[in-house]
Design an enzyme around this catalytic site. Structure first.
Site, PDB file in Angstrom:
ATOM      1  CD  GLU A  43      -2.455   1.384   2.714  1.00 49.01           C
ATOM      2  OE1 GLU A  43      -2.695   2.524   3.165  1.00 49.01           O
ATOM      3  OE2 GLU A  43      -2.750   0.325   3.312  1.00 49.01           O
ATOM      4  NE  ARG A  47       0.120   8.293   5.433  1.00 47.39           N
ATOM      5  CZ  ARG A  47       0.421   7.483   6.449  1.00 47.39           C
ATOM      6  NH1 ARG A  47       1.581   7.617   7.071  1.00 47.39           N
ATOM      7  NH2 ARG A  47      -0.420   6.543   6.818  1.00 47.39           N
ATOM      8  CE  LYS A 131      -5.712   2.509   7.528  1.00 45.05           C
ATOM      9  NZ  LYS A 131      -4.888   3.286   6.567  1.00 45.05           N
TER      10      LYS A 131
END
Length: 209
Positions: A43, A47, A131
Site C-alpha cells: 500500500e 502522503r 480498515k
C-alpha cells in the site's frame, strides 16, 4: 480487480505494508524487497508527491506485487490512483465519494473506521471489510473482538501502532485476516538503501498468523 474483491487483497499476506516513499525509484526497490521476502502486496500512501509515480513505476517494474494506494480522501485521487495502476484503494476514514468512484472503476476498496457507528455506516453501504485506524488507540484486539460480536460478517484490517511483536495478537482473531504495518519499511533503511533490511522484515511478516 473488482471493488468486491477487497477480501482477496486482504488474503495475500498477513501484513499489508503501509509505505511512504520519497521517490518512485525508492518505491520500486521497496516493492522488490517486499516481494523477495514473500509479501505480495504493498500500500503506497499518497502522503508524498511521489506516491502516484511510485505506484505507476511499481506496476510497471514489479508486476508480480499487488499495489494499491493509501490515504485516499477524494474521488479524484481515487481516479488518479486507478490511472497509475492501483489494484485497490484504502482510506483512513469515511469517504463515500471515494467508495462510489471505486465502484465505477471496479476497484477494490478498503474504507477506514474507528467507531461502531462508522463500521455500521460502511455495512449499510454494502461493504464487508474495513480498515480500523488507529488500532492501538481504539483498544487493540480486545476492542476489535467486541466489534466483531456486533458485526459478525465484517472483516477488519487494523492499522496504526501495530508492530512485529503485537501483530500476532490481532491475527489470532478470526475476523482479522491481515494487519496494516509500517514497521516493514523503516525510513532509515530507505534513506540508506538498505533493501535487505526490508526483505528480512518481510520474510518474518510473511510467517505471522
Amino acid at each position: 480487480m473488482k471493488q468486491s474483491e477487497v477480501r482477496d487483497v486482504m488474503a495475500i499476506s498477513p501484513v499489508i505494508p503501509v509505505v511512504v516513499t520519497p521517490s518512485a525509484e525508492a518505491g520500486v526497490e521497496i516493492a522488490r524487497a517486499l516481494l523477495a521476502g514473500g509479501v505480495g502486496v504493498i500500500e503506497v500512501t499518497l502522503r508524498t508527491a511521489a506516491g502516484l509515480e511510485a505506484i505507476r513505476a511499481i506496476r510497471r517494474e514489479v508486476p508480480d506485487i499487488c499495489v494499491g494506494a493509501g490515504t485516499v480522501w477524494t474521488a479524484e485521487d481515487a481516479r488518479k490512483a486507478s490511472d497509475a495502476g492501483s489494484a485497490f484503494i484504502v482510506s483512513p476514514g469515511i469517504t463515500d465519494a471515494v467508495g462510489d468512484r471505486c465502484v465505477e472503476l471496479d476497484l477494490a476498496y478498503l474504507p477506514g473506521a474507528q467507531t461502531i457507528s462508522e463500521i455500521a455506516h460502511h455495512q449499510r453501504r454494502g461493504l464487508d471489510a474495513v480498515k480500523l485506524f488507529p488500532a492501538s488507540i481504539i483498544g487493540g484486539p480486545k476492542a476489535i473482538k467486541a466489534y466483531s460480536s456486533v458485526f459478525p460478517a465484517m472483516q477488519f484490517c487494523p492499522t496504526g501502532g501495530i508492530s512485529a511483536n503485537t501483530a500476532t495478537d490481532y491475527l489470532a482473531l478470526d475476523c482479522i485476516p491481515c494487519v496494516g504495518g509500517s514497521w516493514l519499511v523503516d525510513a532509515t533503511a530507505v534513506a540508506n538503501g538498505n533493501w535487505q533490511d526490508i526483505a528480512d522484515k518481510a520474510a518474518a511478516a510473511a510467517t505471522l498468523g
